[in-house]
Design a protein around this motif. Structure first.
Motif, PDB file in Angstrom:
ATOM      1  N   PRO A 185      11.689 -18.704  30.208  1.00  0.00           N
ATOM      2  CA  PRO A 185      11.886 -18.711  28.724  1.00  0.00           C
ATOM      3  C   PRO A 185      11.341 -19.927  27.959  1.00  0.00           C
ATOM      4  N   ILE A 186      10.709 -19.332  26.668  1.00  0.00           N
ATOM      5  CA  ILE A 186      10.316 -20.141  25.558  1.00  0.00           C
ATOM      6  C   ILE A 186      11.133 -19.752  24.406  1.00  0.00           C
ATOM      7  N   PRO A 187      12.209 -20.635  23.956  1.00  0.00           N
ATOM      8  CA  PRO A 187      12.950 -20.233  22.757  1.00  0.00           C
ATOM      9  C   PRO A 187      12.350 -20.007  21.604  1.00  0.00           C
ATOM     10  N   GLY A 188      12.845 -18.766  21.022  1.00  0.00           N
ATOM     11  CA  GLY A 188      12.154 -18.500  19.784  1.00  0.00           C
ATOM     12  C   GLY A 188      11.047 -17.392  19.946  1.00  0.00           C
ATOM     13  N   THR A 189      10.666 -17.189  21.211  1.00  0.00           N
ATOM     14  CA  THR A 189       9.626 -16.321  21.513  1.00  0.00           C
ATOM     15  C   THR A 189      10.143 -14.710  21.864  1.00  0.00           C
ATOM     16  N   LEU A 190       9.395 -13.958  22.072  1.00  0.00           N
ATOM     17  CA  LEU A 190       9.669 -12.467  22.466  1.00  0.00           C
ATOM     18  C   LEU A 190       8.812 -12.147  23.679  1.00  0.00           C
ATOM     19  N   VAL A 191       9.054 -11.286  24.608  1.00  0.00           N
ATOM     20  CA  VAL A 191       8.304 -10.827  25.603  1.00  0.00           C
ATOM     21  C   VAL A 191       8.239  -9.314  25.309  1.00  0.00           C
ATOM     22  N   VAL A 192       6.926  -8.983  25.582  1.00  0.00           N
ATOM     23  CA  VAL A 192       6.601  -7.428  25.631  1.00  0.00           C
ATOM     24  C   VAL A 192       6.168  -6.894  27.042  1.00  0.00           C
ATOM     25  N   ASN A 193       6.853  -5.932  27.367  1.00  0.00           N
ATOM     26  CA  ASN A 193       6.629  -5.272  28.642  1.00  0.00           C
ATOM     27  C   ASN A 193       6.266  -3.714  28.477  1.00  0.00           C
ATOM     28  N   VAL A 194       4.968  -3.729  28.886  1.00  0.00           N
ATOM     29  CA  VAL A 194       4.339  -2.128  28.752  1.00  0.00           C
ATOM     30  C   VAL A 194       4.816  -1.493  29.945  1.00  0.00           C
ATOM     31  N   GLY A 195       5.036  -0.257  29.424  1.00  0.00           N
ATOM     32  CA  GLY A 195       5.867   0.913  30.115  1.00  0.00           C
ATOM     33  C   GLY A 195       4.996   2.189  30.946  1.00  0.00           C
ATOM     34  N   ASP A 196       5.447   3.161  31.551  1.00  0.00           N
ATOM     35  CA  ASP A 196       4.721   4.023  32.064  1.00  0.00           C
ATOM     36  C   ASP A 196       4.007   4.906  30.829  1.00  0.00           C
ATOM     37  N   VAL A 197       4.747   5.404  29.850  1.00  0.00           N
ATOM     38  CA  VAL A 197       4.256   6.262  28.955  1.00  0.00           C
ATOM     39  C   VAL A 197       2.660   5.529  28.321  1.00  0.00           C
ATOM     40  N   ALA A 198       2.557   4.108  28.348  1.00  0.00           N
ATOM     41  CA  ALA A 198       1.632   3.426  27.840  1.00  0.00           C
ATOM     42  C   ALA A 198       0.353   3.802  28.743  1.00  0.00           C
ATOM     43  N   THR A 199       0.600   3.796  30.112  1.00  0.00           N
ATOM     44  CA  THR A 199      -0.221   3.901  31.202  1.00  0.00           C
ATOM     45  C   THR A 199      -1.037   5.244  30.837  1.00  0.00           C
ATOM     46  N   VAL A 200      -0.196   6.365  30.737  1.00  0.00           N
ATOM     47  CA  VAL A 200      -0.763   7.576  30.399  1.00  0.00           C
ATOM     48  C   VAL A 200      -1.286   7.889  29.012  1.00  0.00           C
ATOM     49  N   TRP A 201      -0.983   7.281  28.024  1.00  0.00           N
ATOM     50  CA  TRP A 201      -1.607   7.356  26.817  1.00  0.00           C
ATOM     51  C   TRP A 201      -2.703   6.688  26.736  1.00  0.00           C
ATOM     52  N   SER A 202      -2.940   5.471  27.606  1.00  0.00           N
ATOM     53  CA  SER A 202      -4.155   4.819  27.554  1.00  0.00           C
ATOM     54  C   SER A 202      -5.140   5.240  28.203  1.00  0.00           C
ATOM     55  N   ASN A 203      -4.822   6.367  29.007  1.00  0.00           N
ATOM     56  CA  ASN A 203      -5.586   7.084  30.146  1.00  0.00           C
ATOM     57  C   ASN A 203      -5.970   6.051  31.375  1.00  0.00           C
ATOM     58  N   GLY A 204      -4.924   5.406  31.586  1.00  0.00           N
ATOM     59  CA  GLY A 204      -4.909   4.417  32.855  1.00  0.00           C
ATOM     60  C   GLY A 204      -5.358   3.182  32.554  1.00  0.00           C
ATOM     61  N   ARG A 205      -5.714   2.776  31.287  1.00  0.00           N
ATOM     62  CA  ARG A 205      -6.067   1.281  30.872  1.00  0.00           C
ATOM     63  C   ARG A 205      -4.825   0.346  30.965  1.00  0.00           C
ATOM     64  N   PHE A 206      -3.953   0.818  30.338  1.00  0.00           N
ATOM     65  CA  PHE A 206      -2.815  -0.082  30.300  1.00  0.00           C
ATOM     66  C   PHE A 206      -2.032  -0.233  31.569  1.00  0.00           C
ATOM     67  N   CYS A 207      -1.286  -1.460  32.069  1.00  0.00           N
ATOM     68  CA  CYS A 207      -0.602  -1.626  33.159  1.00  0.00           C
ATOM     69  C   CYS A 207       0.755  -1.583  32.969  1.00  0.00           C
ATOM     70  N   ASN A 208       1.486  -0.632  33.720  1.00  0.00           N
ATOM     71  CA  ASN A 208       2.883  -0.635  33.474  1.00  0.00           C
ATOM     72  C   ASN A 208       3.542  -1.971  34.343  1.00  0.00           C
ATOM     73  N   VAL A 209       3.770  -2.987  33.599  1.00  0.00           N
ATOM     74  CA  VAL A 209       4.239  -4.118  34.672  1.00  0.00           C
ATOM     75  C   VAL A 209       5.609  -3.753  35.359  1.00  0.00           C
ATOM     76  N   LYS A 210       5.535  -3.993  36.560  1.00  0.00           N
ATOM     77  CA  LYS A 210       6.612  -4.172  37.488  1.00  0.00           C
ATOM     78  C   LYS A 210       7.252  -5.325  37.165  1.00  0.00           C
ATOM     79  N   HIS A 211       8.675  -5.523  37.158  1.00  0.00           N
ATOM     80  CA  HIS A 211       9.436  -6.634  36.703  1.00  0.00           C
ATOM     81  C   HIS A 211      10.893  -6.516  37.431  1.00  0.00           C
ATOM     82  N   ARG A 212      11.412  -7.630  37.364  1.00  0.00           N
ATOM     83  CA  ARG A 212      12.890  -7.806  37.864  1.00  0.00           C
ATOM     84  C   ARG A 212      13.622  -9.137  37.421  1.00  0.00           C
ATOM     85  N   VAL A 213      14.945  -9.036  37.701  1.00  0.00           N
ATOM     86  CA  VAL A 213      15.591 -10.121  36.951  1.00  0.00           C
ATOM     87  C   VAL A 213      16.331 -10.832  38.277  1.00  0.00           C
TER      88      VAL A 213
END
Ligand SMILES: O=C(O)CCC(=O)C(=O)O
Ligand SMILES: [Fe+2]
Length: 300
Positions: A203-231
């Motif tokens: 955590p860094i208080p006051g900030t936001l996290v962006v996670n890129v998903g599966d649709v972005a990988t397809v839309w970017s023709n494979g350039r963007f990474c659909n990050v694997k994450h867990r909690v």
């Protein structure tokens, strides 16, 4: 060498901002935004509203139902016994907040906070969309009219759950997620695509996290990474987070724009309908985007 950590992008530092965002999508699919423009007070009010709504009795939370799985209240279940989530789906559709608030009998103040926060985050998502277009040298509006889901998450940790998993490893199915993570309680972890290592996204208080998903990988023709994450659970306490999921196009197929396809970069994925993909992900039990393989073209 120590572990790398996810990029931190200062949105007030406007020089090269679009390129930085594109690079973070390519190298990590996960980054933290500082100076994102969402007022701190609104973020805190939304956390407060989330905490009080999550304290409602189970029978009330269950009224946040939706005919399709994952679009309403998710009670603790076998796969994620410590996790529960309330959902406003689709937050961009008229009356969505009224409907959600009448389902669970939210107060006028809670309703106001939810709507204000939802739209502030939605505006930020549109801004990220325009930065992505700019950074890739494209014109037009990304995410226009796309369904979005506002989800309030609670992790009910206890001494018995320390060391266990609160949310299993997954990628987000849509294009991107803007997450207000817990400002104190850690546990979010992302896979570094280069080393394959799990790295803490603390955590860094006051900030936001962006996670890129599966649709972005397809839309970017494979350039963007659909990050694997867990909690993970590291502390016997409650963890709260709030996610805005920008999902996928409603009336069009998920596909890379022609400008991102050429002879050096042939089309990687056959265009598909987002909801069909979501169902396939569930049916094939592919939480980390493995079902994208069914749409790979011959040339990829
Ligand atoms: O709670 C978090 O920090 C992450 C939640 C998440 O990954 C999700 O809702 O998709
Ligand atoms: Fe996620």
């Amino acid at each position: 060498m120590g572990k790398r950590s996810v990029p931190v992008i200062d949105m007030q530092d406007v020089s090269g901002l679009a390129e930085k965002i594109v690079r973070a999508c390519e190298e990590w699919g996960c980054f933290r935004l500082v100076n994102h423009g969402v007022p701190m007070e609104l973020m805190a009010e939304m956390k407060g509203a989330t905490r009080s709504l999550m304290d409602l009795p189970m029978e009330t939370k269950l009224k946040n139902s939706h005919p399709e799985p994952g679009k309403g209240y998710t009670p603790p279940n076998m796969a994620s016994p410590y996790f529960e989530g309330l959902s406003v789906y689709d937050m961009t559709s008229p009356g969505a907040f009224d409907h959600f608030c009448s389902q669970i009998d939210a107060s006028p103040h809670q309703r106001e906070v939810l709507e204000k926060y939802g739209f502030a985050l939605h505006d930020l998502a549109q801004l990220l969309g325009s930065k992505l277009m700019e950074g890739l040298g494209l014109s037009g509006e990304l995410f226009k009219g796309w369904p979005c889901q506002l989800k309030m998450n609670k992790y009910n940790y206890s001494p018995e759950t320390v060391g266990l998993t609160g949310a299993v490893m997954h990628s987000d199915p849509g294009f991107l997620t803007i997450l207000q993570d817990d400002e104190i309680v850690n546990g979010l972890e992302a896979v570094d695509t280069i080393t394959g290592e799990l790295v803490p996204v603390d955590p860094i208080p006051g900030t936001l996290v962006v996670n890129v998903g599966d649709v972005a990988t397809v839309w970017s023709n494979g350039r963007f990474c659909n990050v694997k994450h867990r909690v993970q659970c590291y502390e016997p306490t409650i963890r709260t987070s709030i996610a805005l999921f920008v999902l996928g196009p409603k009336d069009e197929k998920v596909e890379a724009p022609p400008q991102l396809v050429d002879s050096d970069h042939p089309r990687r994925y056959i265009p598909f309908d987002f909801e069909d993909y979501r169902k396939l992900r569930t049916k094939t039990n592919s939480p980390t985007g493995g079902a994208l393989k069914y749409f790979l073209t011959q040339s990829s």
